[in-house]
Design an enzyme around this catalytic site. Structure first.
Site, PDB file in Angstrom:
ATOM      1  N   TYR A 195       3.638   4.434  11.788  1.00 58.07           N
ATOM      2  CA  TYR A 195       3.847   3.024  12.053  1.00 58.07           C
ATOM      3  C   TYR A 195       4.682   2.405  10.894  1.00 58.07           C
ATOM      4  CZ  TYR A 195      -0.188   3.162   8.746  1.00 58.07           C
ATOM      5  OH  TYR A 195      -1.033   3.524   7.821  1.00 58.07           O
ATOM      6  N   ARG A 241       0.798  -1.270  -0.037  1.00 58.24           N
ATOM      7  CA  ARG A 241       0.003   0.019   0.112  1.00 58.24           C
ATOM      8  C   ARG A 241       1.051   1.359  -0.145  1.00 58.24           C
ATOM      9  NH1 ARG A 241      -2.615   0.933   5.277  1.00 58.24           N
ATOM     10  NH2 ARG A 241      -1.094   2.895   5.344  1.00 58.24           N
ATOM     11  N   HIS A 251      -3.843   4.733   4.289  1.00 53.56           N
ATOM     12  CA  HIS A 251      -5.461   4.025   4.342  1.00 53.56           C
ATOM     13  C   HIS A 251      -6.344   4.841   3.698  1.00 53.56           C
ATOM     14  CE1 HIS A 251      -8.371   1.208   5.328  1.00 53.56           C
ATOM     15  NE2 HIS A 251      -8.828   2.164   6.108  1.00 53.56           N
TER      16      HIS A 251
END
Lengths: 324, 243
Positions: free
Chosen positions: B150, B137, B141
């Site tokens: 993170y 990804r 998100h």
């Protein structure tokens, strides 16, 4: 006119539904070879085949979720959840998907699913086998909820539920499975979502459904000896509620007692009390009273007879109503 | 081609896909010339959900013509793959008794080939397959996400070099299958479609509030009708005011 048990009447009704529409299929744990733990589907797999009466893996969410997919493919699944307390693993699929897909798709997707659930107590069982979870489903828009209280209603209501395009939770009073009554397979069926006066009366109205209808009728028989004629209404449909017969009765009697096994807190009785108070305010001689299971987890079998509403507690509530 | 509606609850759709596949089999459309199959897409996070695992159970024991396509982009919002599994995701299928295959999710042709093969196998009656498309990804998100909390920039950069669109473009150029003019035309077509879509969406009128009562049930409900009527009466009590 035949006489048979509620269990046999359900079996016959399912058989009729399987005969009438090749798209109707049954799915559930142990419903095929075993015929169901209560034998409600006895003999059906033998006659209709294991591609129409399907033994499923042990996973309730899977039973309901795959049924959704089968509906999308044009089938009409009739599911069995083995006991009331085991419906919760499927609750997400039921309220998040089954209840909402028609609305989500603005009417393009129909999910003609019937979820049969034996419910209620009085069978001396361990935890999770005596629940009355109807309120959790009645509270969810997009579902319809019905419950039969007699063999004739069992025979007809299961067929009507299967023929309807709504997703329907079909609660079967398991403690009454073996009670017998007349079934008229030729009579014009009563509407699925209509309440019915099970016993006419003049002095107080008692509304009940499922396993408590028999309890209410027994209370009415006993009340006659005290000179009181109770009118007993079998609700039959919990969502939607058919309230006009209840309003008509309360306007006549002025007193209402609602009986259900489920706990009182936020239960179906609370909804009925709210509606009757709004629509029959000036007709009420006393507040609506509820006779229900207590707000504790369903207790151990040795004390369940004290947990469950019985004839005495119904009569006690009627007495209290007359005390106002 | 049929496209099922969104379900939002992560993984719920895999059961619906499996049920649909069971329906295909019941219709006798497996192992025939007009054989059909279902493909269900989900992410690495979804592979932990109970419903996905139950779908694997059903697909395997009923030998359903369904392809489970897992887009493993390494993150479920902030949770890394290591929080979802101890084994490579494609191996999960082995535990359920059907084949699992990992494909480079950033290789357009390989992903197509593996998916096509799995669907053909399902149509032919060979049952389900789990495809793990190994990818990454690149962005956040959602717009409210902050990946810097993170993951590290060097990880993102490493995957930048494997960008699938760029790779397939280079491949087509090197093979002499497409030129600058072709890619310019594609870019223009994409731009025009995006503009067209935005215009149409922005031009859509807000639904009238009274429509919220529609389509709750296929054949309606007296309670909904009553509530709709009450709300309509309430709204009309504001007649003359902007509402």
């Amino acid at each position: 006119m035949d006489t048979m048990t509620i269990g046999k009447a359900l079996n016959l009704g399912l058989r009729r539904a399987l005969e009438d529409d090749p798209k109707v299929i049954l799915m559930g744990e142990d419903i095929g070879k075993l015929g169901g733990v209560f034998r409600i589907t006895d003999g059906l797999q033998k006659d209709f085949g294991d591609d129409r009466v399907i033994d499923t893996p042990l996973a309730e969410s899977g039973i309901v979720g795959t049924a959704v997919g089968l509906c999308l493919r044009g089938y009409r699944p009739v599911l069995e959840i083995q006991f009331d307390g085991f419906v919760y693993p499927a609750y997400d699929q039921i309220v998040s998907q089954v209840a909402k897909m028609h609305y989500r798709s603005q009417g393009q997707v129909r999910l003609p699913i019937v979820i049969r659930i034996p419910y209620g107590g009085g069978i001396g069982a361990v935890e999770h086998h005596s629940e009355s979870p109807e309120a959790y489903f009645a509270h969810t828009a997009g579902l319809k909820v019905v419950t039969c209280a007699s063999p004739n209603d069992a025979y007809w209501m299961i067929q009507q539920a299967i023929a309807a395009d709504d997703p329907i939770i079909f609660f079967e009073p398991k403690r009454r499975y073996w009670e017998k009554g007349p079934v008229d397979p030729d009579a014009e069926p009563y509407p699925l979502h209509a309440a019915r006066v099970a016993r006419p009366g003049t002095d107080a109205t008692v509304v009940a459904y499922g396993p408590m209808v028999r309890t209410a009728l027994d209370a009415a028989t006993a009340a006659t000896e005290d000179g009181r004629e109770l009118e007993v209404i079998d609700l039959r449909s919990i969502s939607p509620l058919d309230m006009p017969p209840v309003y008509e009765s309360v306007r006549k009697t002025g007193r209402l007692v609602v009986v259900h096994e489920a706990p009182s807190n936020v239960g179906v009785g609370a909804e009925i009390a709210a509606r009757v108070t709004e629509h029959c305010f000036y007709s009420l001689e006393a507040p609506v009273l509820r006779v229900t299971g207590f707000n504790v987890p369903y207790p151990a079998a040795r004390v369940e007879e004290d947990f469950l509403p019985d004839l005495d507690r119904v009569l006690d509530a009627v007495d209290r109503s007359f005390g106002w | 081609m049929k496209f099922a509606m969104y379900t939002i609850v992560i993984g719920a759709q895999t059961l619906h896909a499996t049920g649909y596949a069971m329906g295909i089999a019941m219709d006798g459309k497996v192992g025939t010339e007009d054989g059909e199959a279902v493909v269900a897409y989900f992410g690495d996070g979804a592979s932990s959900q109970g419903d996905v695992n139950e779908a694997f159970v059903w697909a395997s024991v009923f030998h359903a013509p369904v392809v489970f396509f897992c887009q493993n982009n390494q993150y479920a919002i902030s949770e890394p793959l290591e929080r979802q599994t101890r084994v490579p995701l494609f191996q999960r299928a082995n535990g359920f008794g059907f084949p699992g295959v990992r494909v480079d999710g950033n290789d357009v042709l390989a992903s197509y080939a593996v998916t096509r093969a799995a669907l053909d196998q399902a149509r032919a009656g060979q049952g389900p397959t789990l495809i793990e498309a190994y990818t990454y990804r690149m962005g956040a998100h959602t717009t409210s996400d902050d990946p810097t909390r993170y993951r590290i920039a060097s990880e993102v950069e490493a995957w930048q070099a494997k960008d699938p669109i760029l790779r397939v473009r280079r491949f087509l150029e090197r093979q002499g299958l497409a030129d600058e003019g072709y890619f310019d035309a594609v870019d223009e077509q994409a731009r025009a479609e995006a503009v067209h879509l935005r215009e149409r969406v922005l031009a859509m009128a807000d639904p009238a509030p009274i429509t919220m009562f529609d389509n709750v049930y296929p054949n309606g409900s007296p309670e909904i009708d009553e509530e709709r009527e009450q709300f309509a009466t309430y709204l009309s009590s504001f007649a003359g005011e902007a509402h």
